[in-house]
Design a protein around this motif. Structure first.
Motif, PDB file in Angstrom:
ATOM      1  N   LEU A  24       0.825  -1.206   0.000  1.00 56.84           N
ATOM      2  CA  LEU A  24       0.000   0.000   0.000  1.00 56.84           C
ATOM      3  C   LEU A  24       0.861   1.259   0.000  1.00 56.84           C
ATOM      4  N   THR A  25       1.944   1.223   0.761  1.00 63.53           N
ATOM      5  CA  THR A  25       2.846   2.373   0.794  1.00 63.53           C
ATOM      6  C   THR A  25       3.428   2.645  -0.590  1.00 63.53           C
ATOM      7  N   ILE A  26       3.905   1.585  -1.244  1.00 59.09           N
ATOM      8  CA  ILE A  26       4.481   1.740  -2.577  1.00 59.09           C
ATOM      9  C   ILE A  26       3.426   2.192  -3.579  1.00 59.09           C
ATOM     10  N   MET A  27       2.210   1.649  -3.456  1.00 57.54           N
ATOM     11  CA  MET A  27       1.143   2.028  -4.382  1.00 57.54           C
ATOM     12  C   MET A  27       0.789   3.500  -4.241  1.00 57.54           C
ATOM     13  N   SER A  28       0.734   3.985  -3.004  1.00 52.51           N
ATOM     14  CA  SER A  28       0.409   5.404  -2.810  1.00 52.51           C
ATOM     15  C   SER A  28       1.499   6.297  -3.383  1.00 52.51           C
ATOM     16  N   LEU A  29       2.762   5.923  -3.150  1.00 56.44           N
ATOM     17  CA  LEU A  29       3.862   6.714  -3.704  1.00 56.44           C
ATOM     18  C   LEU A  29       3.853   6.671  -5.223  1.00 56.44           C
ATOM     19  N   GLN A  30       3.576   5.492  -5.784  1.00 57.30           N
ATOM     20  CA  GLN A  30       3.561   5.367  -7.237  1.00 57.30           C
ATOM     21  C   GLN A  30       2.393   6.129  -7.856  1.00 57.30           C
ATOM     22  N   PHE A  31       1.227   6.122  -7.183  1.00 59.64           N
ATOM     23  CA  PHE A  31       0.098   6.874  -7.725  1.00 59.64           C
ATOM     24  C   PHE A  31       0.382   8.369  -7.655  1.00 59.64           C
ATOM     25  N   GLY A  32       1.023   8.797  -6.578  1.00 59.78           N
ATOM     26  CA  GLY A  32       1.442  10.190  -6.516  1.00 59.78           C
ATOM     27  C   GLY A  32       2.438  10.532  -7.604  1.00 59.78           C
ATOM     28  N   ASN A  33       3.346   9.596  -7.887  1.00 61.08           N
ATOM     29  CA  ASN A  33       4.307   9.817  -8.973  1.00 61.08           C
ATOM     30  C   ASN A  33       3.616   9.879 -10.328  1.00 61.08           C
ATOM     31  N   LEU A  34       2.526   9.114 -10.482  1.00 58.85           N
ATOM     32  CA  LEU A  34       1.785   9.177 -11.742  1.00 58.85           C
ATOM     33  C   LEU A  34       1.198  10.568 -11.957  1.00 58.85           C
ATOM     34  N   LEU A  35       0.666  11.146 -10.884  1.00 58.47           N
ATOM     35  CA  LEU A  35       0.088  12.480 -11.005  1.00 58.47           C
ATOM     36  C   LEU A  35       1.161  13.541 -11.212  1.00 58.47           C
ATOM     37  N   ALA A  36       2.311  13.318 -10.560  1.00 62.08           N
ATOM     38  CA  ALA A  36       3.366  14.333 -10.624  1.00 62.08           C
ATOM     39  C   ALA A  36       4.391  14.060 -11.714  1.00 62.08           C
ATOM     40  N   GLY A  37       4.578  12.806 -12.050  1.00 60.00           N
ATOM     41  CA  GLY A  37       5.673  12.472 -12.944  1.00 60.00           C
ATOM     42  C   GLY A  37       5.274  11.989 -14.319  1.00 60.00           C
ATOM     43  N   SER A  38       4.024  12.267 -14.716  1.00 57.95           N
ATOM     44  CA  SER A  38       3.587  11.852 -16.049  1.00 57.95           C
ATOM     45  C   SER A  38       3.894  12.912 -17.096  1.00 57.95           C
ATOM     46  N   LEU A  39       4.800  13.843 -16.778  1.00 61.29           N
ATOM     47  CA  LEU A  39       5.111  14.925 -17.718  1.00 61.29           C
ATOM     48  C   LEU A  39       5.655  14.375 -19.030  1.00 61.29           C
ATOM     49  N   ILE A  40       6.598  13.426 -18.928  1.00 64.01           N
ATOM     50  CA  ILE A  40       7.239  12.893 -20.130  1.00 64.01           C
ATOM     51  C   ILE A  40       6.243  12.104 -20.960  1.00 64.01           C
ATOM     52  N   THR A  41       5.485  11.217 -20.305  1.00 65.42           N
ATOM     53  CA  THR A  41       4.545  10.366 -21.035  1.00 65.42           C
ATOM     54  C   THR A  41       3.452  11.196 -21.696  1.00 65.42           C
ATOM     55  N   GLU A  42       2.899  12.176 -20.977  1.00 66.32           N
ATOM     56  CA  GLU A  42       1.853  13.015 -21.563  1.00 66.32           C
ATOM     57  C   GLU A  42       2.394  13.854 -22.712  1.00 66.32           C
ATOM     58  N   THR A  43       3.652  14.268 -22.616  1.00 69.55           N
ATOM     59  CA  THR A  43       4.249  15.050 -23.701  1.00 69.55           C
ATOM     60  C   THR A  43       4.480  14.177 -24.934  1.00 69.55           C
ATOM     61  N   ILE A  44       4.955  12.946 -24.727  1.00 65.52           N
ATOM     62  CA  ILE A  44       5.230  12.050 -25.847  1.00 65.52           C
ATOM     63  C   ILE A  44       3.954  11.748 -26.628  1.00 65.52           C
ATOM     64  N   PHE A  45       2.874  11.467 -25.907  1.00 65.78           N
ATOM     65  CA  PHE A  45       1.635  11.058 -26.562  1.00 65.78           C
ATOM     66  C   PHE A  45       0.647  12.223 -26.732  1.00 65.78           C
ATOM     67  N   SER A  46       1.104  13.449 -26.491  1.00 64.27           N
ATOM     68  CA  SER A  46       0.246  14.640 -26.608  1.00 64.27           C
ATOM     69  C   SER A  46      -1.051  14.459 -25.824  1.00 64.27           C
ATOM     70  N   TRP A  47      -0.926  13.906 -24.630  1.00 67.97           N
ATOM     71  CA  TRP A  47      -2.085  13.684 -23.763  1.00 67.97           C
ATOM     72  C   TRP A  47      -2.395  14.990 -23.027  1.00 67.97           C
ATOM     73  N   PRO A  48      -3.585  15.530 -23.150  1.00 70.45           N
ATOM     74  CA  PRO A  48      -3.884  16.864 -22.609  1.00 70.45           C
ATOM     75  C   PRO A  48      -4.138  16.857 -21.107  1.00 70.45           C
ATOM     76  N   GLY A  49      -3.110  16.531 -20.338  1.00 67.65           N
ATOM     77  CA  GLY A  49      -3.242  16.477 -18.893  1.00 67.65           C
ATOM     78  C   GLY A  49      -2.405  17.527 -18.196  1.00 67.65           C
ATOM     79  N   ILE A  50      -2.328  17.400 -16.871  1.00 66.70           N
ATOM     80  CA  ILE A  50      -1.601  18.370 -16.063  1.00 66.70           C
ATOM     81  C   ILE A  50      -0.100  18.321 -16.365  1.00 66.70           C
ATOM     82  N   GLY A  51       0.434  17.131 -16.602  1.00 64.55           N
ATOM     83  CA  GLY A  51       1.862  17.013 -16.875  1.00 64.55           C
ATOM     84  C   GLY A  51       2.275  17.785 -18.113  1.00 64.55           C
ATOM     85  N   ARG A  52       1.555  17.589 -19.200  1.00 64.01           N
ATOM     86  CA  ARG A  52       1.873  18.311 -20.448  1.00 64.01           C
ATOM     87  C   ARG A  52       1.625  19.807 -20.284  1.00 64.01           C
TER      88      ARG A  52
END
Length: 307
Positions: free
Chosen positions: A232-260
């Motif tokens: 659960l600890t790892i899952m919470s950290l990873q989900f937080g990383n998804l919200l904060a660290g999806s900048l590269i993935t959203e930029t690559i796929f032109s996904w219109p999210g907070i990261g891009r």
């Protein structure tokens, strides 16, 4: 429980304040002028000074910081320098896309990692265990900025199974979610396998088998449940990383999210928009970890929230 909630909420304020202060200072130290980005290099000096004065960028940094805090205390995130729209409205329009991508990536990672880790733990030392460990090593070794274009070349260009970029139906969601889910599934598989191997030989597991419980009940009620705390600890950290660290993935796929949106705001030196994006990311990260602490009590009744 109430005192614990009060302490956590009080700690939330200095955490957010520190994050916003750090971002405010760093974004203003980055070389570049938002006025030149908006008007272009061919604009006259008088036009640049007029726009700088109108945007409040001619004031000292301390005065800009004070104005930012006053607006934030009033619930106003300001207006975007580049798009000339409310920062809150821009973020509100982009946030659902990031939540959709992060949720699908998390669900995919769980569906892959839990059966794989359970199989590896029950077949320790056999080929299934070795395959699970190889998958974990393989997933952790592939960075998103390399995996994303690779999946795009295979599934979009060569096989024509999914669109290259953009947001639409499930076909648009497949590649970016897979890119994020692979690394997360690798981490969860390794952590859950280790937790299961540690728990499955405990006395209460042997007692459950001696009482005549079925192997399914032993695994679901005793082994898996007691192995979930670290996961659960790892899952919470990873989900937080998804919200904060999806900048590269959203930029690559032109996904219109907070990261891009954050990347675009940094490129245009849009100070209010960068600060608003960081605030949303920081709040999301803290809230995810806060609710994870509350889930500990449901998973393990022995967890207490005392001093």
């Amino acid at each position: 429980m109430k005192s614990y909630l009060h302490r956590r909420l009080l700690l939330l304020l200095p955490t957010l304040f520190g994050a916003l202060t750090l971002v405010f200072v760093l974004i203003h130290l980055i070389p570049g002028d938002p006025v030149e980005v908006m008007l272009g290099e061919s604009a006259t000096a008088a036009d640049k000074e007029e726009l700088r004065r109108r945007l409040g960028l001619d004031q000292p940094l301390s005065a800009q910081y004070r104005s930012f805090l006053i607006q934030l205390a009033a619930g106003d995130l300001g207006r975007s320098l580049y798009e000339q729209a409310s920062v809150a409205d821009i973020i509100r329009a982009r946030l659902p896309a990031t939540l959709e991508l992060a949720s699908c990536a998390m669900i995919a990672a769980i569906l892959v990692s839990f059966p794989l880790a359970t199989l590896a733990a029950t077949r320790r030392g056999r080929w299934a265990d070795r395959c699970a460990l190889f998958f974990s090593l393989f997933g952790l070794s592939l960075p998103n900025f390399w995996l994303g274009p690779l999946l795009m070349i295979i599934f979009s260009i060569q096989l024509d199974w999914a669109p290259v970029s953009g947001r639409g139906g499930l076909s648009h969601l497949f590649l970016p979610a897979l890119t994020l889910a692979l690394g997360m599934a690798a981490i969860l598989t390794r952590i859950l396998r280790a937790s299961l191997l540690q728990v499955m030989h405990e006395d209460y597991v042997r007692t459950a088998r001696a009482k005549g419980l079925s192997e399914r009940q032993v695994w679901l009620k005793h082994t898996l449940r007691n192995a979930l705390l670290s996961v659960l600890t790892i899952m919470s950290l990873q989900f937080g990383n998804l919200l904060a660290g999806s900048l590269i993935t959203e930029t690559i796929f032109s996904w219109p999210g907070i990261g891009r949106l954050t990347v675009q705001a940094i490129q245009t030196r849009d100070y209010p928009l960068v600060q608003g994006c960081v605030l949303v990311i920081a709040v999301s990260y803290v809230l995810v970890n806060f609710f994870t602490d509350l889930l500990y009590k449901l998973v393990d009744p022995r967890v207490t929230y005392g001093k």
